[in-house]
Every structure is written in C-alpha cells, then in structure tokens.
Design a protein around this motif. Structure first.
Motif, PDB file in Angstrom:
ATOM      1  N   UNK A   1       0.837  -1.199   0.000  1.00 23.53           N
ATOM      2  CA  UNK A   1       0.000   0.000   0.000  1.00 23.53           C
ATOM      3  C   UNK A   1       0.869   1.246   0.000  1.00 23.53           C
ATOM      4  N   UNK A   2       1.975   1.177   0.741  1.00 23.97           N
ATOM      5  CA  UNK A   2       2.905   2.312   0.777  1.00 23.97           C
ATOM      6  C   UNK A   2       3.594   2.503  -0.565  1.00 23.97           C
TER       7      UNK A   2
ATOM      8  N   UNK B   1       1.390   4.251  -2.940  1.00 22.45           N
ATOM      9  CA  UNK B   1       1.366   5.695  -2.709  1.00 22.45           C
ATOM     10  C   UNK B   1       2.627   6.356  -3.271  1.00 22.45           C
TER      11      UNK B   1
ATOM     12  N   UNK C   1      -0.319  13.356   2.428  1.00 18.75           N
ATOM     13  CA  UNK C   1      -1.344  12.622   1.682  1.00 18.75           C
ATOM     14  C   UNK C   1      -1.366  11.162   2.113  1.00 18.75           C
TER      15      UNK C   1
ATOM     16  N   UNK D   1      -4.772   9.637   3.551  1.00 18.95           N
ATOM     17  CA  UNK D   1      -5.491   8.688   2.698  1.00 18.95           C
ATOM     18  C   UNK D   1      -5.157   7.234   3.002  1.00 18.95           C
ATOM     19  N   UNK D   2      -4.062   7.002   3.737  1.00 18.98           N
ATOM     20  CA  UNK D   2      -3.696   5.611   4.017  1.00 18.98           C
ATOM     21  C   UNK D   2      -3.567   5.333   5.520  1.00 18.98           C
TER      22      UNK D   2
ATOM     23  N   UNK E   1      -7.043   6.168   7.827  1.00 14.65           N
ATOM     24  CA  UNK E   1      -8.103   5.160   7.659  1.00 14.65           C
ATOM     25  C   UNK E   1      -7.671   3.782   8.149  1.00 14.65           C
ATOM     26  N   UNK E   2      -6.395   3.447   7.928  1.00 17.92           N
ATOM     27  CA  UNK E   2      -5.877   2.148   8.362  1.00 17.92           C
ATOM     28  C   UNK E   2      -5.878   2.031   9.887  1.00 17.92           C
TER      29      UNK E   2
END
Lengths: 267, 314
Positions: free
Chosen positions: B209-210, B213, B222, B226-227, B230-231
């Motif tokens: 996921x990183x 991004x 950001x 956005x990550x 929420x995570x």
C-alpha cells in the motif's frame, strides 16, 4: 515519443552492501524498452525480477548504474506520475469502494471532480465492473479485485504500466481470461508494459519480448522476441509457433539455472 | 435469524436464572444483608412495586413505611398522605383484578441518578481528553519517528503508574471537589490504550500500500490522510472500547479518595459506611449499566464509521 521509454545502463543492486550476508540482487543490467512494447521478465524466484521492476519504478534505488525513463531520471518520472503499478495482491484500500479505489490516483493528482467521475466510469467499463462501483473490495472475488487494481493503475493514463506477478495468485481459468483482457486494454491504451511473471505460458502469450533472468546474482541471460501475430486470442496458444517459443524460453531458463530443469508451471 | 435470537435470549435467560438463584440462596441460608443483599432489596432502591387492596395484609409496620422493598403489599383504603406519596413517585399504575398496582420510583433512584450523571460527566470528560492526547501523541510519533523512541518510555511509565496511588495526588492538585481531578485520573488511565492502539494502526501499513502511494508520488501528508489514518481507525476503536470500560472505573476509584457527596464513588463508600449495603449495591448496578452503555455507544459509532470493516461483514 522518440527513443526508448526505459533505458537501464549497467544497473547493479546489492542489498546490505558490505555486510557478510549481502545479496547481489542485480548485476550488469542493460536493457532498453521501446514505446508500446510488452516486456515480460521471467526467471527463478529470487532472481531479482521484482527488484528490477522496482528500480524502473524508482521504488528501490540502484547501488550503481542509471535508470532513465521517458528521457529523464526514474525519480523524475515517478514525480511526474508516469507509472501505473499493479502487484500480485490487488492492494485495494478496504475503506474505499471500487469506484473510490479507482479514483485514488486521480485524487492525488488533483483531477477535477467531473474528470474524476468520467475517467472512473470509463475505467470500470474497460474492466467490466460498472455494476460493482459502490461495492467494497471484500465483496469481490480475487479476479475482480485484480481488475479493479488494473483500472486504478490505468485511470490516469500512465506511460508505463509496471506489473509484478499480477495474476500469480489467481486460478488458471481466471488468469487466462485476464490475460486476454489485459492484451485488449494494452492495445486500446498504447501503454508500455513491464510484466514480471514466473509462468512461461503467460510470458510468451502476452509479450512482444521475454527477458530471461538468472538468480544470484540476478542477470539478464536471454532476450527473446515473441513474433506471434497480433491481436492474440485463445487460438494463439495452440499454434505451432507458440509451442516453439515456449520451448525456447524454457530452454533458456534451464540454461540460466545452470542446467537444472526449471520448475514447470501447469499450462 | 434463530441463531441471532438465541444470541440475545441465551444471556438474558442465564441472567434471570442467576438472579433467582441468588435470591433463593440468600433467603434459604438467611445470609445477612451486609454480606450479600437480595437482588430484590437492591432493585428496591431504584424501583418499587406496590399492590394496594390486598385483603390478606394489614400489617401495621408495613402501613408505616414502604422501606426500600421491591414488592410492597398494602391493604385497601389508604390514608390521604399515603395516597399522595404513591401519586407523587408513581411511574405507572394499572388495575390488577380487584387491586391496584403502582410502579414507583425508588427512594434512592434520584440520588443515584444524580450521582451517576455527575460521575458520567467526569468519565466522559476524561475520556475525551485522554483520547485527544493519545491520538495526538500517536500522530506525532508516526510523523517524527525519532520522537517515538523519546516518548514511548514515558507512555509506558504512565501506564505502569498505579492509578490508586495517583488519585490522592490529583485530588490535591486540582481540588477534591473539582471534577477535573477525576477527569485527570481517567485521562491518564486511558491515554495508553488509545495511544498504543493508534500507533499500531498508523504504522502497521501494508508495504505494498505504501509502495502504491510512492508510485503516485504522494506526499507524506497525503499518505497520512489517505492511508495511515483510515488504516488506524479499526485499532483506534479497539482502544476506545478498552478505554470506555476503564473510564467509569477511573472516575469511581478517584472518588473513593474524596469528592463531593453527589459523586457515585463517594455515594457508594458512604452508603457502605452506614451499613446500607443494598443501596451501595444499587449504585454499583447503575455504574455497571453506564459502563455497558458507553461500550454500546462506541460499538454503534464504530459500525457507522467503519461500514467496510470485516467485523460487520454479513
């Protein structure tokens, strides 16, 4: 665009350099990729094909050598958002719906609201998931999740699509269907694709060129042009030429592994 | 559906069975009320049922006082004063055959309710402060990795501090009657579970996921918005559920070391000191219900905030 899209000039990568357990992941990698090519990297596990993909995408810095992408450094290309990327796991964000996942890069790139919706709509049509726009990832099958990941990677029309074993975790039926879908998307979008796989069949079927790599240190041992006619379809796999090329790739893999029979993937 | 019904009814049936057993055993073995009051004696502090018009009863003592008994049977033809009392504290009344049944507010209902409200405000205030502090420190340690090494020992030290030893000091700092002294105790108690859970959520981000991004050249802020955030939400809610239970405990324990008469912890200690154990038990019962209520509110908030989370996948 003139000139190659990707130029790797004598790229080396050593992990844990200087340590006793250092890993020579990439050695003397020289590679040129032309615009609109579909290149597969194939080799035994641990041969550094994923590392090579990440060097091109500026997610890993090479120890020495230069990666040039679209006539600039890989780092500049990343900052210019030239890359779309798809991993083996779909890597969708659980808290976003399918449409919102596809929109993620568009949000980061400050697209206007109307443009975002237009492109999301178009991408979902491309991967045939329009009816699932408001579903969450967990409600989708593995194959559908991977199609969302492809839609996300293509939503901002990157000039290069980096794919790291994108269909590796899927069953053979789904994989073959997605191979066909990927080829039709590739034809429609004029993207250059760098595709990592360990399936010989998949590499030959998809690619315009197959790059064979060996392990420890990771080197390029063969560069095989795949001259199968386009567009390819289900019949391509049963042609004689397909079989010949498959055999050639298998032979090169065997040589690169030092005479050992490579692990055969079920066709 | 039947499985769902079973999940609701099974605990209720067990509860009812336990209460009946409790009542029966205390009666059968004639256990002193200061050791263990009967459930009816406890509930009688909060709600009373009065049956008027019974032909069998006419006890002069019962006539004199309603006490705190759960079930009171009175003869018909009440005095005007008694009638007025029944009317004043009545929740509802209905005829049952030839008799009238009154459901009354118990004599300790209002005091316990007022004390609970006071203590609940302390618990919620402390929870708000502890949550804000925990999230702020978690964000700071994620943003500046160096600060994690610097701050974590203090957080662990705060967590290992025996809260009972800490309560009198807080009372001394902020004043024994100041609700803030109890809020401070609750804040310290819940800070750690909130912070550690949030840090875990913010940092345990999948490496793919990183990379995704980074491939989009996303900035650190950001990636955070956005990550990481929420995570972190599911683990933040796990922290909140732990904190919700701790908050009521912290506030009441803080009050044991002194506080205004109106506070629940003080109310319980004083009633116990006066040998009114059933009343103390009634206050404990209400504290318990409040703790459950806080937990349920957090559960509801989680369900609304994280409709995508695996816990709610039908």
């Amino acid at each position: 665009m003139t000139g190659p899209v990707v130029i790797l000039d004598n790229v080396e990568k050593i992990f844990g350099e200087g340590a006793s357990d250092q890993v020579h992941a990439l050695k003397e990698i020289n590679l040129q990729i032309e615009e609109n090519e579909f290149i597969s990297l194939i080799g035994p596990s641990g041969c550094g094909k994923s590392t090579l993909l990440r060097v091109v995408g500026d997610l890993i810095q090479p120890s020495s050598g230069v990666a040039t992408v679209n006539g600039k450094s890989a780092n500049q290309a990343r900052l210019d958002q030239d890359y779309g990327i798809v991993f083996q796991a779909a890597t969708l964000y659980d808290w976003r719906t399918v449409a919102k996942n596809v929109q993620l890069p568009l949000e980061l790139m400050q697209y206007s609201r109307s443009e975002k919706e237009l492109r999301t709509q178009a991408m979902l049509e491309l991967v045939e998931l329009t009816d699932f726009a408001s579903h969450y990832p967990w409600q989708l099958s593995g194959g559908m999740q991977q199609r969302v990941a492809i839609a996300r990677a293509l939503s901002f029309e990157p000039s290069i699509l980096l794919m790291d074993e994108p269909f590796g975790a899927l069953d053979e039926m789904t994989r073959e269907r997605l191979n066909l879908e990927l080829l039709s998307i590739w034809r429609k979008t004029d993207t250059t694709v760098l595709f990592v796989t360990h399936s010989i069949t998949e590499a030959v079927f998809l690619s315009t060129r197959v790059i064979v790599m060996s392990a420890r240190p990771g080197r390029i041992t063969a560069d095989i042009a795949i001259d199968l006619p386009q567009p390819r379809n289900a019949d391509t796999r049963s042609s004689v030429r397909f079989f010949e090329l498959e055999t050639q790739v298998r032979e090169e893999l065997r040589i690169s592994e030092g005479g050992q029979e490579p692990e055969r993937k079920p066709a | 559906m039947s499985e769902r019904r079973q999940r609701i009814w099974a605990p209720i049936l067990i509860l009812v069975a336990l209460v009946i057993l409790w009542e029966g055993l205390v009666t059968a073995f004639n256990i002193q009320q200061f050791l263990l009051p009967k459930p009816t004696a406890i509930v009688g502090n909060l709600v009373q049922v009065v049956v008027v018009g019974s032909a069998t009863s006419g006890d002069a003592e019962e006539e004199a006082s309603l006490g705190n008994r759960f079930l009171v049977v009175l003869p018909g033809g009440l005095s005007p004063e008694r009638q007025a009392v029944l009317e004043a504290s009545r929740w509802l009344s209905f005829p049952l055959g030839s008799r009238d049944v009154f459901v009354l507010r118990g004599s300790n209902f209002m005091p316990i309710l007022a004390a609970s409200w006071f203590t609940l405000k302390e618990a919620l205030g402390g929870m708000a402060m502890g949550t804000v502090a925990g999230i702020a420190v978690a964000l700071a340690t994620t943003r500046w990795a160096a600060s994690r090494e610097a701050l974590l020992p203090f957080a662990i030290a705060a967590n290992s501090m025996p809260i009972i030893a800490f309560a009198p000091i807080m009372n001394n700092w902020f004043g024994i009657d100041n609700p803030f002294s109890k809020m401070a105790i609750v804040t310290i108690m819940i800070f750690f579970p909130i912070m550690i859970n949030t840090v875990r959520g913010l940092t345990s981000v999948d490496s793919r996921s990183l990379e995704l991004m980074h491939s989009y050249a996303a900035s650190d802020s950001e990636i955070l918005m956005k990550l990481r955030i929420p995570n972190a939400l599911p683990s933040l809610f796990s922290g909140l559920k732990v904190a919700g239970a701790l908050a009521m405990i912290g506030a009441i324990v803080g009050e044991y070391f002194g506080g205004p008469r109106i506070a629940l912890g003080v109310f319980i200690t004083q009633e116990a000191a006066l040998f009114r154990f059933a009343t103390a038990w009634a206050a404990i019962l209400v504290a318990c219900l409040l703790g459950i209520a806080i937990y349920l509110v957090i559960l509801l908030a989680e369900r609304l905030a994280l409709p995508w989370h695996q816990t709610f996948r039908a």
